[in-house]
Motif scaffolding. Structure first.
Motif, PDB file in Angstrom:
ATOM      1  N   LEU A 146       0.805  -1.224   0.000  1.00 48.40           N
ATOM      2  CA  LEU A 146       0.000   0.000   0.000  1.00 48.40           C
ATOM      3  C   LEU A 146       0.837   1.273   0.000  1.00 48.40           C
ATOM      4  O   LEU A 146       0.298   2.367   0.103  1.00 48.40           O
ATOM      5  CB  LEU A 146      -0.919   0.000   1.225  1.00 48.40           C
ATOM      6  CG  LEU A 146      -2.005  -1.089   1.215  1.00 48.40           C
ATOM      7  CD1 LEU A 146      -2.684  -1.175   2.571  1.00 48.40           C
ATOM      8  CD2 LEU A 146      -3.016  -0.805   0.123  1.00 48.40           C
ATOM      9  N   THR A 170      -0.350   4.270  -4.389  1.00 53.64           N
ATOM     10  CA  THR A 170      -1.796   4.244  -4.605  1.00 53.64           C
ATOM     11  C   THR A 170      -2.155   3.105  -5.555  1.00 53.64           C
ATOM     12  O   THR A 170      -1.280   2.449  -6.130  1.00 53.64           O
ATOM     13  CB  THR A 170      -2.279   5.577  -5.195  1.00 53.64           C
ATOM     14  OG1 THR A 170      -1.650   5.786  -6.461  1.00 53.64           O
ATOM     15  CG2 THR A 170      -1.939   6.737  -4.270  1.00 53.64           C
ATOM     16  N   ALA A 171      -3.453   2.887  -5.753  1.00 51.04           N
ATOM     17  CA  ALA A 171      -3.919   1.763  -6.568  1.00 51.04           C
ATOM     18  C   ALA A 171      -3.408   1.828  -7.997  1.00 51.04           C
ATOM     19  O   ALA A 171      -3.203   0.794  -8.644  1.00 51.04           O
ATOM     20  CB  ALA A 171      -5.447   1.724  -6.564  1.00 51.04           C
ATOM     21  N   ASP A 172      -3.177   3.047  -8.517  1.00 53.15           N
ATOM     22  CA  ASP A 172      -2.668   3.161  -9.887  1.00 53.15           C
ATOM     23  C   ASP A 172      -1.147   3.135  -9.948  1.00 53.15           C
ATOM     24  O   ASP A 172      -0.547   3.352 -11.004  1.00 53.15           O
ATOM     25  CB  ASP A 172      -3.215   4.419 -10.564  1.00 53.15           C
ATOM     26  CG  ASP A 172      -2.766   5.706  -9.890  1.00 53.15           C
ATOM     27  OD1 ASP A 172      -1.950   5.638  -8.945  1.00 53.15           O
ATOM     28  OD2 ASP A 172      -3.237   6.787 -10.283  1.00 53.15           O
ATOM     29  N   ALA A 213      -6.461  -2.248   2.362  1.00 51.43           N
ATOM     30  CA  ALA A 213      -6.531  -1.855   0.956  1.00 51.43           C
ATOM     31  C   ALA A 213      -7.816  -1.087   0.684  1.00 51.43           C
ATOM     32  O   ALA A 213      -7.818  -0.059  -0.007  1.00 51.43           O
ATOM     33  CB  ALA A 213      -6.433  -3.081   0.048  1.00 51.43           C
ATOM     34  N   ASN A 237      -7.767   2.856  -0.380  1.00 49.40           N
ATOM     35  CA  ASN A 237      -8.320   3.266  -1.665  1.00 49.40           C
ATOM     36  C   ASN A 237      -9.415   4.314  -1.501  1.00 49.40           C
ATOM     37  O   ASN A 237      -9.491   5.282  -2.272  1.00 49.40           O
ATOM     38  CB  ASN A 237      -8.886   2.050  -2.415  1.00 49.40           C
ATOM     39  CG  ASN A 237      -7.796   1.127  -2.909  1.00 49.40           C
ATOM     40  OD1 ASN A 237      -6.642   1.529  -3.055  1.00 49.40           O
ATOM     41  ND2 ASN A 237      -8.134  -0.130  -3.153  1.00 49.40           N
ATOM     42  N   ASP A 249      -7.713   7.570  -0.251  1.00 44.14           N
ATOM     43  CA  ASP A 249      -6.937   8.115  -1.371  1.00 44.14           C
ATOM     44  C   ASP A 249      -7.844   8.888  -2.319  1.00 44.14           C
ATOM     45  O   ASP A 249      -7.528  10.014  -2.742  1.00 44.14           O
ATOM     46  CB  ASP A 249      -6.241   6.999  -2.151  1.00 44.14           C
ATOM     47  CG  ASP A 249      -4.995   6.470  -1.459  1.00 44.14           C
ATOM     48  OD1 ASP A 249      -4.559   7.068  -0.458  1.00 44.14           O
ATOM     49  OD2 ASP A 249      -4.459   5.436  -1.926  1.00 44.14           O
ATOM     50  N   HIS A 250      -8.970   8.280  -2.675  1.00 46.72           N
ATOM     51  CA  HIS A 250      -9.875   8.922  -3.633  1.00 46.72           C
ATOM     52  C   HIS A 250     -10.457  10.202  -3.038  1.00 46.72           C
ATOM     53  O   HIS A 250     -10.569  11.222  -3.742  1.00 46.72           O
ATOM     54  CB  HIS A 250     -11.002   7.964  -4.028  1.00 46.72           C
ATOM     55  CG  HIS A 250     -11.815   8.459  -5.178  1.00 46.72           C
ATOM     56  ND1 HIS A 250     -11.358   8.443  -6.482  1.00 46.72           N
ATOM     57  CD2 HIS A 250     -13.048   9.025  -5.224  1.00 46.72           C
ATOM     58  CE1 HIS A 250     -12.273   8.971  -7.272  1.00 46.72           C
ATOM     59  NE2 HIS A 250     -13.314   9.329  -6.534  1.00 46.72           N
ATOM     60  N   TRP A 302      -3.055   5.143   7.425  1.00 54.20           N
ATOM     61  CA  TRP A 302      -3.154   5.865   6.141  1.00 54.20           C
ATOM     62  C   TRP A 302      -2.454   7.222   6.238  1.00 54.20           C
ATOM     63  O   TRP A 302      -1.680   7.589   5.333  1.00 54.20           O
ATOM     64  CB  TRP A 302      -4.622   6.049   5.754  1.00 54.20           C
ATOM     65  CG  TRP A 302      -4.796   6.787   4.456  1.00 54.20           C
ATOM     66  CD1 TRP A 302      -4.685   6.276   3.192  1.00 54.20           C
ATOM     67  CD2 TRP A 302      -5.081   8.188   4.299  1.00 54.20           C
ATOM     68  NE1 TRP A 302      -4.894   7.269   2.257  1.00 54.20           N
ATOM     69  CE2 TRP A 302      -5.143   8.444   2.908  1.00 54.20           C
ATOM     70  CE3 TRP A 302      -5.304   9.238   5.182  1.00 54.20           C
ATOM     71  CZ2 TRP A 302      -5.411   9.716   2.391  1.00 54.20           C
ATOM     72  CZ3 TRP A 302      -5.576  10.508   4.679  1.00 54.20           C
ATOM     73  CH2 TRP A 302      -5.618  10.733   3.299  1.00 54.20           C
ATOM     74  N   ILE A 339     -15.966   3.644  -3.172  1.00 55.63           N
ATOM     75  CA  ILE A 339     -15.611   4.785  -4.014  1.00 55.63           C
ATOM     76  C   ILE A 339     -16.799   5.189  -4.871  1.00 55.63           C
ATOM     77  O   ILE A 339     -17.046   6.386  -5.087  1.00 55.63           O
ATOM     78  CB  ILE A 339     -14.382   4.447  -4.880  1.00 55.63           C
ATOM     79  CG1 ILE A 339     -13.130   4.354  -3.994  1.00 55.63           C
ATOM     80  CG2 ILE A 339     -14.173   5.498  -5.969  1.00 55.63           C
ATOM     81  CD1 ILE A 339     -11.881   3.914  -4.729  1.00 55.63           C
TER      82      ILE A 339
END
Length: 381
Positions: A57, A60-62, A103, A107, A110-111, A138, A355
């Motif tokens: 982690l 980020t997810a991307d 996760a 996520n 993050d968003h 986080w 999300i």
């Protein structure tokens, strides 16, 4: 033969290409319900996967670093007394955050950060500490402690005492692994304790550097006024904000004991006169305005029907639907816009469980609502 999952991918692709909302044999709602059941199962087992570990982690997810998106400029901001930070007018709740599924937590946060959000609401009671631990991980992993406006709450009992606050604040800071929080809210009030005792202990924590400002959640506005009058008389810092329930729909019954709303005309008049900051929970009436969620006689959601069903609320729902059609948005966007357009500072707490739910709320930021619109939506004209 073709692998099983390939058939599933092909079906989804065909439905998407045909703009078909659901596949009759397995709707999107069914799929999401299965995932929620599996997540509940995982939580109870304490099962984690490599994707929930901090090394994975770190990005980020991307695969990139955390950054604001170009369209994050649509997020409105405000301030409260005692904290030198801009605060996003949308506040994300963390009841669904858990350190067992990092996760998911990462996520979602993050968003929220990427779209301009920087205010997070936590509480000592959420998940037995799991929420605070996940939020703290986080914040540290993303190194955004100085940018985020963090709300923590403790004393979730109508028998709360100053000693309970000492214990809860110590637990919260230990779980977060932080030296201080921006705003500390008493989660309930104990009307049998003189307000001066609570104001004094909260000032002690402020002077010790553990909190920067404080307020009350589920406090009557009369008690807030009494607390600030006592603080002024005794040279202490008073409450900077209140976090009571507030929404376009009237709360018929509280979902939890000791909960207090501020949607009534008297409370709204007090807030408008004083300019006091309100951080309302259940600002979208816990799904009352979602399409297909609420209807007379539809009683499958016991809490929704118990807390929000009334003739006047169904009238508000019909007007909200009509207004949403005119504006080209969802009814839930109108309900949230109503909260954000009050004549006093509001920082609306929202509790997205994904999300996609978070994204569903965002069009509310672009909805323009006049004073006359507000009266009409609330059955005042």
């Amino acid at each position: 033969g073709t692998p099983l999952y390939a058939h599933e991918v092909d079906v989804v692709a065909r439905c998407s290409a045909a703009k078909q909302a659901d596949y009759p044999a397995m709707t999107w709602a069914d799929s999401l319900a299965n995932m929620r059941a599996l997540d509940t199962w995982r939580d109870r087992l304490g099962l984690t996967f490599p994707a929930d570990t901090l090394p994975v982690l770190a990005k980020t997810a991307d695969g990139g670093a955390l950054a604001r998106r170009v369209d994050a400029s649509t997020m409105p901001y405000g301030r409260i007394e005692g904290v030198d930070k801009q605060i996003s007018r949308l506040v994300i709740g963390s009841m669904v955050a858990t350190d067992a599924r990092l996760a998911f937590t990462f996520n979602l946060l993050d968003h929220f950060y990427e779209i301009g959000g920087n205010a997070i609401d936590t509480a000592w009671v959420y998940g037995g500490g799991s929420s605070e631990r996940a939020v703290g991980q986080w914040l540290r992993t993303r190194a955004v402690e100085d940018e985020v406006f963090l709300i923590a709450k403790g004393g979730a009992s109508t028998t709360v005492t100053p000693a309970m606050l000492y214990s809860n604040i110590a637990d919260t800071l230990d779980r977060l692994k932080m030296a201080s929080v921006d705003l500390y809210m008493m989660h309930r009030d104990n009307v049998n304790v003189p307000v001066g005792e609570f104001v004094s202990v909260l000032n002690e924590h402020k002077h010790a550097g553990r909190i920067k400002a404080f307020g009350g959640s589920n406090w009557t506005l009369h008690r807030v006024e009494e607390a600030n009058a006592w603080a002024k008389k005794n040279g202490k810092q008073g409450f900077s904000a209140v976090s009571n329930q507030f929404s376009l729909a009237r709360m018929v019954e509280p979902p939890w004991p000791g909960c207090i709303a501020a949607s009534d005309p008297t409370s709204r008049a007090w807030l408008a006169r004083t300019g006091f900051a309100l951080m309302p929970w259940s600002s979208q009436a816990r799904g009352f305005f979602l399409d297909g969620n609420a209807a007379p006689g539809k009683l499958d959601d016991v809490e929704l029907s118990r807390c929000w069903y009334s003739d006047d609320n169904f009238q508000r729902l019909e007007r909200t639907r009509e207004f949403a059609r005119r504006k080209g948005v969802l009814p839930i966007n109108i309900a949230l816009a109503y909260v954000l357009h009050q004549p006093f500072p509001t920082f609306a707490l929202i509790g997205p469980r994904s999300i996609s739910e978070l994204r569903t709320s965002l069009p509310a930021l672009d909805v323009q609502v006049t004073g006359e619109d507000m009266k009409w939506l609330n059955l005042e004209s």
